[in-house]
Structure formats: structure tokens, C-alpha cells
Scaffold this active site. Sequence first.
Site, PDB file in Angstrom:
ATOM      1  N   SER A   7     -30.060 -33.777  -7.306  1.00 38.14           N
ATOM      2  CA  SER A   7     -31.376 -33.800  -6.669  1.00 38.14           C
ATOM      3  C   SER A   7     -31.249 -33.788  -5.154  1.00 38.14           C
ATOM      4  O   SER A   7     -30.300 -34.343  -4.587  1.00 38.14           O
ATOM      5  CB  SER A   7     -32.092 -35.076  -7.108  1.00 38.14           C
ATOM      6  OG  SER A   7     -33.235 -35.292  -6.323  1.00 38.14           O
TER       7      SER A   7
ATOM      8  N   TYR B  19     -32.498 -44.721  -9.063  1.00 42.52           N
ATOM      9  CA  TYR B  19     -32.482 -43.352  -9.609  1.00 42.52           C
ATOM     10  C   TYR B  19     -31.666 -42.430  -8.711  1.00 42.52           C
ATOM     11  O   TYR B  19     -30.760 -41.726  -9.164  1.00 42.52           O
ATOM     12  CB  TYR B  19     -33.921 -42.806  -9.748  1.00 42.52           C
ATOM     13  CG  TYR B  19     -33.977 -41.300  -9.762  1.00 42.52           C
ATOM     14  CD1 TYR B  19     -33.613 -40.593 -10.904  1.00 42.52           C
ATOM     15  CD2 TYR B  19     -34.335 -40.573  -8.624  1.00 42.52           C
ATOM     16  CE1 TYR B  19     -33.615 -39.194 -10.903  1.00 42.52           C
ATOM     17  CE2 TYR B  19     -34.341 -39.197  -8.615  1.00 42.52           C
ATOM     18  CZ  TYR B  19     -33.979 -38.514  -9.759  1.00 42.52           C
ATOM     19  OH  TYR B  19     -33.968 -37.141  -9.752  1.00 42.52           O
TER      20      TYR B  19
ATOM     21  N   LYS C 107     -27.790 -40.337  -9.130  1.00 32.91           N
ATOM     22  CA  LYS C 107     -27.453 -38.934  -8.854  1.00 32.91           C
ATOM     23  C   LYS C 107     -26.231 -38.864  -7.933  1.00 32.91           C
ATOM     24  O   LYS C 107     -25.322 -38.068  -8.142  1.00 32.91           O
ATOM     25  CB  LYS C 107     -28.640 -38.192  -8.240  1.00 32.91           C
ATOM     26  CG  LYS C 107     -29.808 -38.003  -9.195  1.00 32.91           C
ATOM     27  CD  LYS C 107     -29.455 -37.125 -10.378  1.00 32.91           C
ATOM     28  CE  LYS C 107     -30.531 -37.065 -11.443  1.00 32.91           C
ATOM     29  NZ  LYS C 107     -30.103 -36.443 -12.704  1.00 32.91           N
TER      30      LYS C 107
HETATM   31  C1  UD1 Z   1     -38.911 -37.472  -5.871  1.00 36.52           C
HETATM   32  C2  UD1 Z   1     -37.479 -37.142  -5.516  1.00 36.52           C
HETATM   33  C3  UD1 Z   1     -36.895 -36.173  -6.495  1.00 36.52           C
HETATM   34  C4  UD1 Z   1     -37.052 -36.658  -7.885  1.00 36.52           C
HETATM   35  C5  UD1 Z   1     -38.514 -36.886  -8.168  1.00 36.52           C
HETATM   36  C6  UD1 Z   1     -38.623 -37.460  -9.560  1.00 36.52           C
HETATM   37  C7  UD1 Z   1     -37.054 -37.162  -3.102  1.00 36.52           C
HETATM   38  C8  UD1 Z   1     -37.030 -36.368  -1.863  1.00 36.52           C
HETATM   39  N1  UD1 Z   1     -37.433 -36.507  -4.203  1.00 36.52           N
HETATM   40  O1  UD1 Z   1     -39.676 -36.369  -5.557  1.00 36.52           O
HETATM   41  O2  UD1 Z   1     -35.517 -36.018  -6.238  1.00 36.52           O
HETATM   42  O3  UD1 Z   1     -36.522 -35.741  -8.794  1.00 36.52           O
HETATM   43  O4  UD1 Z   1     -39.052 -37.817  -7.228  1.00 36.52           O
HETATM   44  O5  UD1 Z   1     -39.894 -37.876  -9.874  1.00 36.52           O
HETATM   45  O6  UD1 Z   1     -36.760 -38.334  -3.143  1.00 36.52           O
HETATM   46  N2  UD1 Z   1     -47.912 -37.219  -3.812  1.00 36.52           N
HETATM   47  C9  UD1 Z   1     -49.222 -37.579  -3.564  1.00 36.52           C
HETATM   48  N3  UD1 Z   1     -49.979 -38.050  -4.594  1.00 36.52           N
HETATM   49  C10 UD1 Z   1     -49.495 -38.191  -5.865  1.00 36.52           C
HETATM   50  C11 UD1 Z   1     -48.134 -37.810  -6.108  1.00 36.52           C
HETATM   51  C12 UD1 Z   1     -47.389 -37.342  -5.065  1.00 36.52           C
HETATM   52  O7  UD1 Z   1     -49.713 -37.477  -2.444  1.00 36.52           O
HETATM   53  O8  UD1 Z   1     -50.215 -38.643  -6.753  1.00 36.52           O
HETATM   54  C13 UD1 Z   1     -47.086 -36.697  -2.725  1.00 36.52           C
HETATM   55  C14 UD1 Z   1     -45.876 -37.551  -2.442  1.00 36.52           C
HETATM   56  O9  UD1 Z   1     -46.186 -38.578  -1.544  1.00 36.52           O
HETATM   57  C15 UD1 Z   1     -44.909 -36.507  -1.875  1.00 36.52           C
HETATM   58  C16 UD1 Z   1     -45.288 -35.230  -2.610  1.00 36.52           C
HETATM   59  O10 UD1 Z   1     -46.598 -35.439  -3.109  1.00 36.52           O
HETATM   60  O11 UD1 Z   1     -45.149 -36.321  -0.518  1.00 36.52           O
HETATM   61  C17 UD1 Z   1     -44.360 -34.928  -3.764  1.00 36.52           C
HETATM   62  O12 UD1 Z   1     -44.245 -36.077  -4.567  1.00 36.52           O
HETATM   63  P1  UD1 Z   1     -43.538 -36.066  -6.004  1.00 36.52           P
HETATM   64  O13 UD1 Z   1     -44.062 -34.922  -6.804  1.00 36.52           O
HETATM   65  O14 UD1 Z   1     -43.681 -37.444  -6.578  1.00 36.52           O
HETATM   66  O15 UD1 Z   1     -42.013 -35.756  -5.697  1.00 36.52           O
HETATM   67  P2  UD1 Z   1     -40.986 -36.458  -4.685  1.00 36.52           P
HETATM   68  O16 UD1 Z   1     -41.363 -37.866  -4.437  1.00 36.52           O
HETATM   69  O17 UD1 Z   1     -40.813 -35.561  -3.529  1.00 36.52           O
END
Ligand code: UD1
Length: 339
Positions: free
Chosen positions: A125, A150, A154
Site C-alpha cells: 500500500s 494496519y 504492510k
Molecule cells: C487508507 C490508506 C490505504 C488503505 C485504505 C484502506 C493511506 C494513504 N491510505 O486510504 O493504504 O488501503 O485506507 O481502507 O493511508 N473521506 C471523506 N469522507 C469519508 C471517507 C473518506 O472525506 O466518508 C476522505 C478521506 O479523509 C481521504 C479520502 O477521502 O482524504 C480517501 O479516504 P479513504 O477512501 O478512506 O482512503 P485512504 O484513507 O486514503
Amino acid sequence: MKILVTGGTGYIGSHTVVELQSKGYEVIIVDNLSNSSIEVLDNIAKITGKKPLFENFDLTDPLKTASFFAKHSDICAIIHFAAFKAVGESVDLPLKYYRNNLVSLMNILQGMIDNGIANIVFSSSCTVYGQPESLPAREDTPIQKAASPYGNTKQISEEIITDTSSGFNIHAILLRYFNPIGAHESAIIGELPLGVPNCLMPYITQTAIGIRPFLRVWGNDYSTPDGTAIRDYIHVVDLAKAHVIAVERLTGHKSEKKVEVFNLGTGNGFSVLEVIQSFERMSGVKLNYEIKERRPGDIEQVWADTEFANLTLGWKAEKTLDEMTVSAWKWEKALAEKK
Ligand code: UD1
């Protein structure tokens, strides 16, 4: 050629099985169905015309894993997806994560050594980079202390594979995924989050279909153009295709080192608001969302330098953000019709 896909009924695993089968590989899946459904096997068959072989057991069980490998020593390569992946849960239940993600990997590597299986592709990841000092993140960008158990599994897994490969005939490709979203164009397989999703895309589609009242956007005060966090979203089918190329590279003895690492992203960063806008444009649905505080543990921005993967693997992610959001929506609608 027979390929073992652990976690093959899961989200990325199922899409990879489809790509492997469509290239003529014989696939055997091992999955304990802890976060996936047995119906995925029939759904894969609906797409490819062939149901993969399947064994349901827990790879943390050393005896079951050893007897599986003894029975299937003709496996040419392993793609190891089976792992827990919920960042927040890993903070609450670290031992659950260390035990599952690390013990299963060690059992698999032991099975490889005992049965002369030389090739493994590992699901890593971009989380290993943390918040990189400079962007885009390259494969040689320094790894940072993991922000969650988690993420640590990795990092440790990459080290376990590297150390084991140096003493044995084991060749590995470590694939560092950025943010996989979207679903197969048929909308027959896709992401099936259990309970309330943590990830952005399933939360968006579940909100749009009416399962969730509104999406919470975690923070709009980041140092990014619109204030929301930036990620490199990659279509899951593009990601799946890279696994087939990695298998071909290993089994064709084309690797330049015993352990190679590749970033799998598009090289483009998009903010949360840009993803929402793409979704609204492509679906025609106005999304209900509210800006909230930053989510603890989130980084501000990350996207991939994809040059090494593009040049070395001859692979490039092809699908645009709009294609990703429209396929995720098609999948959510297909799920709703089934209910
Ligand atoms: C993270 C990990 C990734 C992992 C994944 C597993 C990092 C960089 N990435 O991804 O390696 O495989 O989790 O779940 O650590 N967001 C919102 N609202 C929501 C959900 C998400 O605003 O309800 C935003 C988050 O704050 C983020 C973006 O959307 O900025 C992506 O979030 P998400 O899809 O959860 O993935 P990561 O956190 O990037």
C-alpha cells in the site's frame, strides 16, 4: 499455469481473478470469507465462463496451509491479497491485525519454501510512504513510521518477504496500491463493504442511493487548492491488470531483482471535492455532504510517480476519474436491484 489467489473473493482479488482467467490462467482461490461472499465465485463465472477452484480455510492455520500447499505444489505463482484492511479497527485491535496479516504471510512463505514455489506478488500500500516530503511518491521515497497497525503490517510484510527471498529461491513483486475504486464494467463484481464503509467511494455511492443520509467530508482546511485531501484514485480493473503483468514477469524470469517494488496509481491526485464533483456529473445525482473536522490519521496529500511501473512493467492505468465514479455508481445501482 495454476495461480493461487489468496483473498480472491474480495474486492481487488475478484477483479484480478477475472483478468487472470481471461488470459487463460487456471486460478485457485483460498479465502476464509471473513470479509467477502461465496456468491462472488458464481459472479466471476458469469463474467469469464469459468468458476475458479476454491478452498475455504484460514491461512493463519499452519497445518491447513501446509497440507494445502503439499496438495497444490504445481502452483506457479501466488498473488497474496488475503488480509484485514480497516485502518481504524487496526488501532483498536492491533493483535488481530498483526496475527492475521503476518502469520498468514509467514505460513504462505513456508509453504513456498517446502514445495519449491518461487513466485509471489504481494498487495502492499501507498500507506508505507506516510506523508512524503516531496511528491509524487517514488518507489525509493523513504518509508515512514506507519500511522496504524494496519500500515505497519504492510511495512513488516514487505520486510518479511525481502528477508525470506534473500535466503531462498523466492522471487517477489511488491505492489504498492494507491486508492482503488470503481468496479468491473459488467457491474457483476465490485466492492462489498461490510457495515458502514470507511472508504470514500462506497460512502459516496451509498449516500447517493439513500443508504446513508449524508457524506462527511473529513476536513477542508488542508494546504490543497480546495482545502480537501488529495489521493491518487485508480480504477480497480487497471490495478487488476497490473497483477497479471507481475505474474508474467515473475514466471517469465524477467525480474531484474529478487524483490521488485512498483507503485500502482495513475500519477494524478484528486481532492475529495473533485471526486464528489465527478460523481455528481457522471451520475446526475446531487450528493448530500457536510464538511467535518479532519479524520485522525489522514494525510494531506499523496499521489504516485508511476514512471517506473510504466516503463518496467509496460503497464499504465488507463481509466479516468469519471470512468471510475460512473462504474462505482453502476455497481451500487446493480446491488440495489438485487435486494
Ligand atoms: C487508507 C490508506 C490505504 C488503505 C485504505 C484502506 C493511506 C494513504 N491510505 O486510504 O493504504 O488501503 O485506507 O481502507 O493511508 N473521506 C471523506 N469522507 C469519508 C471517507 C473518506 O472525506 O466518508 C476522505 C478521506 O479523509 C481521504 C479520502 O477521502 O482524504 C480517501 O479516504 P479513504 O477512501 O478512506 O482512503 P485512504 O484513507 O486514503
